[in-house]
Design an enzyme around this catalytic site. Structure first.
Site, mmCIF file in Angstrom:
data_model
loop_
_atom_site.group_PDB
_atom_site.id
_atom_site.type_symbol
_atom_site.label_atom_id
_atom_site.label_comp_id
_atom_site.label_asym_id
_atom_site.label_seq_id
_atom_site.Cartn_x
_atom_site.Cartn_y
_atom_site.Cartn_z
ATOM 1 N N LYS A 8 84.568 83.747 36.067
ATOM 2 C CA LYS A 8 84.107 83.212 34.780
ATOM 3 C C LYS A 8 83.929 84.331 33.753
ATOM 4 O O LYS A 8 84.442 84.253 32.648
ATOM 5 C CB LYS A 8 82.757 82.485 34.939
ATOM 6 C CG LYS A 8 82.765 81.382 35.979
ATOM 7 C CD LYS A 8 81.417 80.681 36.058
ATOM 8 C CE LYS A 8 80.270 81.519 36.589
ATOM 9 N NZ LYS A 8 80.367 81.816 38.037
ATOM 10 N N ARG A 46 73.977 82.505 47.520
ATOM 11 C CA ARG A 46 74.375 82.064 46.173
ATOM 12 C C ARG A 46 75.424 80.960 46.250
ATOM 13 O O ARG A 46 75.427 80.029 45.450
ATOM 14 C CB ARG A 46 74.894 83.256 45.362
ATOM 15 C CG ARG A 46 73.772 84.203 44.934
ATOM 16 C CD ARG A 46 74.300 85.564 44.520
ATOM 17 N NE ARG A 46 75.113 85.525 43.325
ATOM 18 C CZ ARG A 46 76.048 86.426 43.020
ATOM 19 N NH1 ARG A 46 76.321 87.418 43.855
ATOM 20 N NH2 ARG A 46 76.723 86.328 41.917
ATOM 21 N N ARG A 65 73.736 75.312 35.006
ATOM 22 C CA ARG A 65 73.945 75.440 36.443
ATOM 23 C C ARG A 65 73.246 74.346 37.234
ATOM 24 O O ARG A 65 73.371 74.318 38.454
ATOM 25 C CB ARG A 65 73.393 76.769 36.897
ATOM 26 C CG ARG A 65 74.515 77.789 37.198
ATOM 27 C CD ARG A 65 73.890 78.987 37.608
ATOM 28 N NE ARG A 65 74.322 80.029 38.359
ATOM 29 C CZ ARG A 65 74.761 81.194 37.921
ATOM 30 N NH1 ARG A 65 75.029 81.373 36.667
ATOM 31 N NH2 ARG A 65 74.971 82.184 38.740
ATOM 32 N N ARG A 97 76.529 95.155 42.257
ATOM 33 C CA ARG A 97 75.314 94.393 41.988
ATOM 34 C C ARG A 97 74.547 94.177 43.276
ATOM 35 O O ARG A 97 75.120 93.880 44.304
ATOM 36 C CB ARG A 97 75.675 93.033 41.360
ATOM 37 C CG ARG A 97 75.495 93.016 39.867
ATOM 38 C CD ARG A 97 76.074 91.793 39.242
ATOM 39 N NE ARG A 97 75.536 90.538 39.768
ATOM 40 C CZ ARG A 97 75.852 89.337 39.277
ATOM 41 N NH1 ARG A 97 76.673 89.246 38.251
ATOM 42 N NH2 ARG A 97 75.348 88.245 39.810
ATOM 43 N N ARG A 130 83.360 93.637 44.391
ATOM 44 C CA ARG A 130 83.227 93.665 42.931
ATOM 45 C C ARG A 130 82.436 94.887 42.470
ATOM 46 O O ARG A 130 81.436 95.260 43.074
ATOM 47 C CB ARG A 130 82.524 92.392 42.472
ATOM 48 C CG ARG A 130 82.350 92.298 40.980
ATOM 49 C CD ARG A 130 82.082 90.888 40.555
ATOM 50 N NE ARG A 130 80.706 90.486 40.783
ATOM 51 C CZ ARG A 130 80.180 89.374 40.275
ATOM 52 N NH1 ARG A 130 80.925 88.558 39.547
ATOM 53 N NH2 ARG A 130 78.922 89.060 40.511
HETATM 54 P P1 AMP Z 1 75.342 85.439 37.491
HETATM 55 O O1 AMP Z 1 75.448 86.764 36.826
HETATM 56 O O2 AMP Z 1 75.827 84.301 36.629
HETATM 57 O O3 AMP Z 1 75.961 85.431 38.868
HETATM 58 O O4 AMP Z 1 73.777 85.167 37.710
HETATM 59 C C1 AMP Z 1 72.991 86.031 38.509
HETATM 60 C C2 AMP Z 1 71.696 85.355 38.886
HETATM 61 O O5 AMP Z 1 70.953 85.027 37.713
HETATM 62 C C3 AMP Z 1 71.873 84.020 39.613
HETATM 63 O O6 AMP Z 1 72.044 84.187 41.012
HETATM 64 C C4 AMP Z 1 70.529 83.344 39.291
HETATM 65 O O7 AMP Z 1 69.476 83.892 40.049
HETATM 66 C C5 AMP Z 1 70.313 83.772 37.841
HETATM 67 N N1 AMP Z 1 70.935 82.820 36.871
HETATM 68 C C6 AMP Z 1 71.965 83.053 36.022
HETATM 69 N N2 AMP Z 1 72.248 81.963 35.293
HETATM 70 C C7 AMP Z 1 71.370 81.014 35.694
HETATM 71 C C8 AMP Z 1 71.156 79.656 35.331
HETATM 72 N N3 AMP Z 1 71.917 79.046 34.417
HETATM 73 N N4 AMP Z 1 70.159 78.991 35.958
HETATM 74 C C9 AMP Z 1 69.373 79.579 36.887
HETATM 75 N N5 AMP Z 1 69.534 80.847 37.280
HETATM 76 C C10 AMP Z 1 70.516 81.569 36.696
#
Ligand code: AMP
Length: 219
Positions: free
Chosen positions: A21, A176, A94, A165, A132
């Site tokens: 994404k 996740r 989400r 990360r 990654r």
């Molecule tokens: P990402 O970088 O999109 O993989 O997000 C990393 C982490 O941030 C996720 O595993 C969640 O803990 C939190 N996070 C990001 N976006 C959301 C969302 N829309 N709702 C809830 N938690 C989020």
């Protein structure tokens, strides 16, 4: 999809962790003159800057769980309110709750929504996420073998240092993915029913996914 109309356009890049994404959205943002907003990046900035939101969100992020809906929606809407013009939105919504709040927000602000759904198998995503690398400075995304930087450990774009990360460790990735299937995947049907979603394969070589996304955005 031009960005010159009177209504602000928001394109949501939806899909499981690691499907591409952020990579697809950041690579096309300049070309289509959209601004890029990632809920994960916003949360990581809050953690880095030790804000109240950051300290609340961190324990959920470290565990591979979702941050509570109320915190995330307020944060994302505040960011969207600051921006003029179209936005590529990565990582939000989400959950069904977030999607419903987002509908109400979009209606109130007169936004036009489109959702690009990227798909790939869990096995593929596990492999990709564990390789990654992210630039600590500009957030650019690399893969150790499929999309390596020209110089090991150094970002091509800004020469920043690359890192893995914390939540890309295999045990957190598994969590996740589980969370994605339980809480986020139901949104596929939700947005399909609303006629707002187009699905693309995220497990093909990047140029092909980019080409597919370009076609959708122009269409
Ligand atoms: P990402 O970088 O999109 O993989 O997000 C990393 C982490 O941030 C996720 O595993 C969640 O803990 C939190 N996070 C990001 N976006 C959301 C969302 N829309 N709702 C809830 N938690 C989020």
């Amino acid at each position: 999809m031009g960005n010159g109309g009177s209504k602000k356009r928001i394109v949501v890049f939806f899909g499981p962790p690691g499907v591409g994404k952020g990579t697809v959205a950041t690579r096309l943002a300049e070309e289509f003159q959209f601004q890029f907003v990632s809920s994960g990046d916003l949360l990581r900035d809050n953690v880095k800057n030790k804000t109240e939101l950051g300290s609340e969100a961190k324990r959920f992020m470290d565990a591979g769980q979702l941050v509570p809906d109320g915190l995330v929606t307020r944060m994302v809407f505040a960011r969207l309110d600051e921006l003029n013009g179209g936005v590529f939105l990565d990582g939000f919504p989400r959950t069904k709750f977030q999607a419903e709040e987002f509908n109400a927000y979009a209606f109130q602000k007169g936004l036009v929504l489109l959702v690009i759904n990227l798909e790939a198998s869990d096995g593929f995503l596990m492999e990709r996420l564990s390789h990654r690398l992210i630039c600590r400075n500009c957030g650019a995304i690399y893969h150790r073998s499929n999309l390596p930087p020209k110089k090991k450990g150094v970002c091509d774009a800004c020469a920043g240092a690359l890192y893995q990360r914390e939540d890309d460790r295999p045990e957190v990735v598994a969590k996740r993915l589980m969370v994605y299937h339980q809480q986020s995947a139901p949104l596929v049907e939700y947005y399909q029913k609303a006629g707002l979603m187009v699905t693309l394969r995220g497990d093909q070589p990047l140029p092909e996914t980019l080409a597919g996304a370009r076609q959708i955005l122009r269409g």
